[in-house]
Design a protein around this motif. Structure first.
Motif, PDB file in Angstrom:
ATOM      1  N   GLN A 178      -5.864  80.426   5.341  1.00 17.41           N
ATOM      2  CA  GLN A 178      -6.871  79.407   5.011  1.00 17.41           C
ATOM      3  C   GLN A 178      -8.286  79.967   5.152  1.00 17.41           C
TER       4      GLN A 178
ATOM      5  N   ASP B  38      -5.579  76.075  14.566  1.00 18.52           N
ATOM      6  CA  ASP B  38      -6.210  74.993  13.777  1.00 18.52           C
ATOM      7  C   ASP B  38      -7.455  75.489  13.039  1.00 18.52           C
TER       8      ASP B  38
ATOM      9  N   MET C  67     -15.339  72.408   7.047  1.00 21.20           N
ATOM     10  CA  MET C  67     -15.431  71.622   8.276  1.00 21.20           C
ATOM     11  C   MET C  67     -14.047  71.423   8.887  1.00 21.20           C
ATOM     12  N   ASP C  68     -13.014  71.614   8.075  1.00 29.99           N
ATOM     13  CA  ASP C  68     -11.639  71.527   8.589  1.00 29.99           C
ATOM     14  C   ASP C  68     -11.164  72.878   9.109  1.00 29.99           C
ATOM     15  N   LEU C  69     -11.932  73.926   8.818  1.00 28.66           N
ATOM     16  CA  LEU C  69     -11.518  75.279   9.231  1.00 28.66           C
ATOM     17  C   LEU C  69     -12.764  76.076   9.577  1.00 28.66           C
TER      18      LEU C  69
ATOM     19  N   PRO D 191     -12.420  71.955  14.417  1.00 28.68           N
ATOM     20  CA  PRO D 191     -12.480  71.216  13.148  1.00 28.68           C
ATOM     21  C   PRO D 191     -13.147  69.852  13.314  1.00 28.68           C
ATOM     22  N   ARG D 192     -14.052  69.557  12.359  1.00 33.61           N
ATOM     23  CA  ARG D 192     -14.741  68.276  12.320  1.00 33.61           C
ATOM     24  C   ARG D 192     -15.647  68.026  13.528  1.00 33.61           C
ATOM     25  N   SER D 193     -15.930  69.008  14.302  1.00 28.55           N
ATOM     26  CA  SER D 193     -16.808  68.818  15.469  1.00 28.55           C
ATOM     27  C   SER D 193     -18.257  68.627  15.016  1.00 28.55           C
TER      28      SER D 193
ATOM     29  N   HIS E 247     -10.058  76.896  14.474  1.00 29.49           N
ATOM     30  CA  HIS E 247     -11.299  76.934  15.265  1.00 29.49           C
ATOM     31  C   HIS E 247     -11.611  78.379  15.660  1.00 29.49           C
TER      32      HIS E 247
ATOM     33  N   GLY F 283     -10.431  74.631   0.827  1.00 32.92           N
ATOM     34  CA  GLY F 283     -10.687  73.262   1.310  1.00 32.92           C
ATOM     35  C   GLY F 283     -12.064  73.157   1.968  1.00 32.92           C
ATOM     36  N   ASP F 284     -12.313  72.052   2.623  1.00 35.68           N
ATOM     37  CA  ASP F 284     -13.585  71.812   3.308  1.00 35.68           C
ATOM     38  C   ASP F 284     -13.681  72.690   4.544  1.00 35.68           C
TER      39      ASP F 284
END
Ligand code: 6PG
Length: 247
Positions: A203, A137, A212-214, A145-147, A139, A209-210
């Motif tokens: 990725q 994912d 925060m997602d990766l 992600p999104r933590s 991390h 992308g953002d």
């Protein structure tokens, strides 16, 4: 700029990672008399640790001048099979002549706090190398992600609530080095193996992308180097699989 090294398969990747760590250790001790490293948990680095515990690396590394930290930990007892401390001791530290007081586990399963670990880290002028893995994912360490921990700009070490790994609460609480800290270190090495990681590798190295997602994309040391050690499978989706620079 990240430098990418691609190796045919997991075994040659593990050997190359051991060689790189040995070289960095000898260079740091030559330059400043000490080598401070933070080791990754999970499954992938175990074979590298086993290589470091055997010839020629076990004799090559300046263990008496080496300090070992962890990038993250699951807050379980050190005897628990999920413990990153246990994995590293069994694969490496129990087999090499490193002074016991130079081994610095996170011990969050036994009451150790993030603040305590940060105070300890702050007594070291520099961390020479941080070894990181990568989850499917995206991390890395225990930066998911999104933590909320991803937004932490002050702390060097942060607690991570249970379930952050998305295992529906089974995953225990964790403790992790933060991106703020890891972006101050001298060298970061991502060690990634297997086809299950290929999409996250792409990725991380080519994504737009953002971040925060990766979270692995947030690891951008200000002055330090970033190297990606991959096997062919993990590198399979990269636009170019020739060794070199990316990002
Ligand atoms: C942990 C790790 C974690 C790990 C990745 C990849 O405590 O789990 O530090 O960040 O590096 O999850 O894990 P694998 O190597 O097991 O695929």
């Amino acid at each position: 700029m990240a430098v990418i090294h691609i190796h045919p398969e997991a075994e040659s990747l593990a050997r190359a990672a051991a060689r790189l760590i040995a070289q960095e250790a000898c260079r740091s001790v030559e330059e400043r008399g000490c080598f401070a490293i933070a080791l990754a948990g999970g499954v992938t680095p175990k074979r590298t640790y086993e290589y470091l515990a055997g010839p020629p690396f076990a004799d090559l590394l300046p263990w008496r001048s080496t300090h070992v930290f962890w990038t993250d930990e699951r807050c379980v007892a050190p005897s628990d099979p999920r413990s990153n401390e246990r994995m590293v001791r069994e694969a490496l530290l129990d087999h090499v002549p490193i002074p016991p007081d130079q081994i610095h586990p996170m011990r969050c399963g036994a009451g150790g706090t993030a603040a305590q670990y940060e105070s300890l880290l702050r007594t070291f002028p520099v961390l020479d190398l941080v070894l990181l893995g990568l989850g499917g994912d995206g991390h890395t360490a225990s930066l998911f992600p999104r933590s909320p921990v991803l937004h932490d700009e002050e702390r060097w070490v942060a607690p991570v609530p249970n379930g952050a790994a998305g295992a529906g609460g089974e995953d225990p609480r964790r403790m992790t080095l933060t991106t703020a800290f890891m972006n101050t270190v001298a060298a970061v090495v991502f060690l990634v193996s297997g086809v299950a990681k290929a999409a996250a590798v792409k990725q991380a190295l080519e994504g737009h992308g953002d971040p925060m997602d990766l979270p692995a994309r947030l690891i951008q040391p200000a002055t330090g180097t970033v190297r990606w050690l991959l096997d062919q499978e993990a590198a399979a989706l990269l636009s170019s699989t020739s060794e070199g620079e990316a990002g």
